[in-house]
Design an enzyme around this catalytic site. Structure first.
Site, short mmCIF file in Angstrom:
data_model
loop_
_atom_site.label_atom_id
_atom_site.label_comp_id
_atom_site.label_asym_id
_atom_site.label_seq_id
_atom_site.Cartn_x
_atom_site.Cartn_y
_atom_site.Cartn_z
N LYS A 284 -21.49 -8.38 4.68
CA LYS A 284 -21.04 -8.43 3.28
C LYS A 284 -22.24 -8.62 2.34
O LYS A 284 -22.38 -7.93 1.34
CB LYS A 284 -20.04 -9.57 3.09
CG LYS A 284 -18.67 -9.27 3.64
CD LYS A 284 -17.83 -8.40 2.73
CE LYS A 284 -17.45 -7.03 3.15
NZ LYS A 284 -17.46 -6.50 4.43
N GLU B 156 -24.44 -5.45 2.23
CA GLU B 156 -23.93 -4.21 1.63
C GLU B 156 -23.63 -4.32 0.14
O GLU B 156 -23.62 -3.30 -0.54
CB GLU B 156 -22.71 -3.69 2.39
CG GLU B 156 -21.49 -4.55 2.37
CD GLU B 156 -20.32 -3.87 3.08
OE1 GLU B 156 -20.21 -2.65 3.06
OE2 GLU B 156 -19.51 -4.60 3.67
N ARG C 69 -4.29 2.66 -7.76
CA ARG C 69 -3.81 1.81 -6.64
C ARG C 69 -3.81 2.56 -5.33
O ARG C 69 -3.67 1.97 -4.27
CB ARG C 69 -2.37 1.34 -6.93
CG ARG C 69 -2.18 0.55 -8.18
CD ARG C 69 -0.68 0.46 -8.50
NE ARG C 69 0.03 -0.26 -7.47
CZ ARG C 69 0.45 -1.52 -7.62
NH1 ARG C 69 0.23 -2.14 -8.74
NH2 ARG C 69 1.09 -2.13 -6.66
N TRP D 100 2.64 4.12 -1.41
CA TRP D 100 1.60 3.88 -0.41
C TRP D 100 2.39 3.57 0.86
O TRP D 100 2.97 2.51 1.00
CB TRP D 100 0.71 2.72 -0.82
CG TRP D 100 -0.25 2.27 0.24
CD1 TRP D 100 -0.01 1.36 1.24
CD2 TRP D 100 -1.60 2.70 0.44
NE1 TRP D 100 -1.12 1.21 2.04
CE2 TRP D 100 -2.11 2.02 1.57
CE3 TRP D 100 -2.44 3.59 -0.21
CZ2 TRP D 100 -3.42 2.20 2.03
CZ3 TRP D 100 -3.73 3.76 0.26
CH2 TRP D 100 -4.21 3.09 1.36
C1 AGP Z 1 -17.39 -2.61 5.48
O1 AGP Z 1 -17.45 -3.44 4.33
C2 AGP Z 1 -18.06 -1.29 5.24
N1 AGP Z 1 -17.43 -0.65 4.12
C3 AGP Z 1 -18.15 -0.43 6.49
O2 AGP Z 1 -18.93 -1.13 7.44
C4 AGP Z 1 -16.79 -0.10 7.16
O3 AGP Z 1 -16.26 -1.25 7.74
C5 AGP Z 1 -17.04 0.94 8.28
O4 AGP Z 1 -17.55 2.12 7.68
C6 AGP Z 1 -15.77 1.27 9.06
O5 AGP Z 1 -14.80 1.79 8.20
P1 AGP Z 1 -13.31 1.99 8.79
O6 AGP Z 1 -12.74 0.63 9.04
O7 AGP Z 1 -12.57 2.73 7.70
O8 AGP Z 1 -13.43 2.78 10.04
#
Ligand code: AGP
Length: 608
Positions: free
Chosen positions: A486, A489, A27, A75
């Site tokens: 989305k 990725e 978690r 957390w």
């Molecule tokens: C989003 O689904 C991705 N994992 C990636 O674009 C992410 O939003 C980006 O690396 C920024 O991350 P952060 O919000 O932790 O800065």
């Protein structure tokens, strides 16, 4: 999203607590602790860092013989993730010990009264308030005292409490945050999550909201908050450990998509004052400085950049401040015009994205004021900002951002309204209206999730589609961008997010039969134009999917319409993105992808 495990029975309690906490490690947490009740004394051992660090402390200082105890992984939401703020927490007399998961919204007022009554506090947490409240009810049986606490505390919380003088009983209570009983033979368990006791028993007793449960080795007593006995709802757990960690969902990503109503409610908790005022006391920037701000810059990456796009709409609309948004890795190379009257907002769910940190450091070097928006307490972004606005989505295990995004959108709305409030840019009545709509979001997102299977069925025809466009205007544009990201990725499919009005300036050449075009049309100001853009896509053979509000007349352009609850324009973006998260999820899983750990991606990008 903290982890809780409690035990009463014949086993050495530490042999139950430590493995139980280890089962909750997935978690995410920043500190851990245990409390052991043995022979009329209480031992509390806690440690910032990993459970392995706590194990060392337990090995060195834990009592040999204890059969009642509670454990916790924290957390952080209130207070730094250090040893002092780690749970369990105790009262002044070291007679009561408590662990907690959730947010006590009125903890500041409760703490003030307790301090006035002479209580000394050890931590900056909301949780410790509970121990001192129970201390003031020493004449009551523990369960009665817990019921009284539950009637005083506002917000989502799950508690487990132990008292030195009652060594064979644990008392649990819940409202909003999870808590479940594990029924054993001559032993019983309490936990935030089934994996914590699954190796000991598959027999569980459900604890509904606003219930208090007492467990002894041979007894489970469940009541409502008035003390009325309630029947026990007993179930057998069919899950294996992996399924239990995902709460029965197939993946962490799907679990986190479905956690969004709770995450949004937590992000709003304690930040709205009746009848409709935004309260961001944690934003430690003098109002005078905010009134002098003449320009806002928002910097972020990836999904967080799409939240930055939304921040622009929210801050310009509510606070009437000019806003520039930048992909963080581009920001400092364009030589932006910054000074002490510039407010720079860095958005990063991890708070560790190096591109965003570099942009924020550059801004501070120019003398600008920085607000960090992060999901991780005491992250690098939090430490390097003048003030922090935390989203409270809880740990997000899936690499693809979902609940951290929708809670960022909510945080941006709160910030935009707060700036409007501080600067007098919006009258209280208008703010009250928006605040009331914000409070409806958890239920509205719940309603969209209830129709998740409709999205799954709809997307089954496009598992092999290789060309997607996601289009939107105004507040729908960042939603379209996020929907495209989305799909890219997690399904590894070419998907372009575009301003709907921009397609005719070139990209429309790509539209042909077989291309699926998703139009997001919830923003009423521009809906007619978005629909006519979709007509242009349809005329060229595109398959048209529309995300629109219930009741909106969207004509006949769409081959398929996904409906979301109606609401004010900018807030509809929160509900409108959920079907797009589900669309990407179902396409990706149908394509056999590992949605929790997509190829080439990391949850936190710490390289430039
Ligand atoms: C989003 O689904 C991705 N994992 C990636 O674009 C992410 O939003 C980006 O690396 C920024 O991350 P952060 O919000 O932790 O800065």
């Amino acid at each position: 999203m903290c982890g809780i495990v409690g035990y009463v029975g014949p086993k050495p309690v530490i042999d139950v607590l430590m493995p139980g906490l280890a089962r909750l490690e997935y978690r995410g947490y920043d500190s851990a602790g245990v409390a052991l009740n043995h022979g009329g004394s209480l031992t509390v051992l806690k440690q910032a860092g990993r459970i392995a660090d706590l194990q060392g402390l337990v090995d060195r200082e834990g009592p040999a013989e204890a059969h009642t105890g509670i454990g916790h992984t924290r957390w952080a939401t209130h207070g730094a993730p250090n040893t002092g703020n780690a749970h369990p927490h105790m009262d002044c007399r070291r007679d009561v010990v408590v662990v907690h998961n959730g947010i006590i919204e009125n903890w500041v007022d409760l703490k003030a009264k307790l301090v006035e009554n002479g209580h000394d506090f050890d931590s900056d947490t909301d949780t410790e308030v509970v121990a001192h409240l129970i201390e003031e009810m020493a004449d009551l049986p523990l369960a009665d005292a817990v019921r009284k606490v539950m009637n005083q505390a506002d917000g989502a919380l799950a508690l487990v409490v132990m008292r030195k003088s009652e060594p064979d009983v644990l008392v649990g209570a819940r409202r909003g945050s999870p808590l479940v009983v594990g029924r054993g033979k001559g032993e019983n368990f309490l936990a935030s999550d089934i994996p914590a006791f699954l190796e000991h028993t598959r027999h569980m007793v459900i604890v509904e909201d606003d219930r208090v449960v007492e467990i002894r080795p041979d007894e489970i007593v469940l009541t409502d908050l008035e003390g009325n006995s309630m029947p026990l709802d007993e179930r057998m757990v069919e899950w294996d450990f992996e399924a239990a960690e995902k709460g029965g969902f197939d993946t962490f990503m799907l679990k986190e998509i479905f956690e969004q109503p709770h995450a949004i409610a937590d992000t709003l908790a304690g930040r709205i004052e009746s009848p409709g005022r935004v309260v961001l006391d944690e934003l430690t920037i003098d109002s005078e400085i905010l009134r002098e701000v003449d320009k806002v810059f928002v910097v972020a990456c990836g999904t967080s950049y799409h939240a930055a796009m939304m921040a622009k709409y929210a801050i310009e609309r509510w606070a009437r401040l000019p806003v520039e948004i930048d992909i963080a890795s581009e920001f400092r190379y364009r030589d932006p015009v910054l000074d002490h009257r510039s407010l720079v907002i860095g958005i990063s769910q991890s708070g560790e994205t190096i591109d965003t940190l570099a942009a924020v450091r550059y801004a501070r070097a120019q003398g600008s004021v920085v607000i960090g928006v992060s999901n991780v307490v005491e992250s690098a972004l939090a430490r390097e900002s003048d003030a922090v606005l935390y989203t409270r989505a809880g740990p997000e295990i899936g690499v693809a951002a979902t609940k951290t995004f929708t809670t960022q959108l909510v945080a941006m709305q709160l910030l935009g309204l707060y700036l409007a409030q501080v600067r007098g840019a919006l009258d209280p009545g208008a703010i009250e209206l928006q605040v009331k709509e914000l409070l409806r979001l958890p239920d509205q997102v719940e309603a969209v999730l209830a129709r998740a299977d409709d999205v799954k069925e709809l997307t089954s025809a496009w598992v092999d589609t290789r060309d997607w466009f996601f289009l939107g205007r105004s507040g729908d544009f960042p939603v379209a961008m996020e929907g495209a990201l989305k799909l890219k990725e997690i399904a590894y499919v070419r998907a372009e997010g575009y301003a709907a009005g921009e397609m005719k300036h070139g990209p429309i050449a790509l539209i042909e039969p077989g291309v699926v075009v998703v139009g997001v049309a919830t923003d009423s100001h521009v809906q007619a134009k978005t629909l006519s853009n979709m007509e242009e896509m349809k005329a060229r053979g595109g398959t048209i999917v529309l995300v629109a509000e219930e009741g909106d007349d969207v004509g006949h352009v769409a081959d398929h319409v996904i409906r979301v609850p109606s609401g004010p324009d900018l807030l509809c973006t929160v509900t409108a993105v959920v079907p797009l998260q589900l669309l990407a999820y179902y396409v990706a899983t149908a394509r056999g992808m590992d949605v929790d750990k997509p190829r080439n991606l990391a949850k936190t990008v710490t390289v430039e």
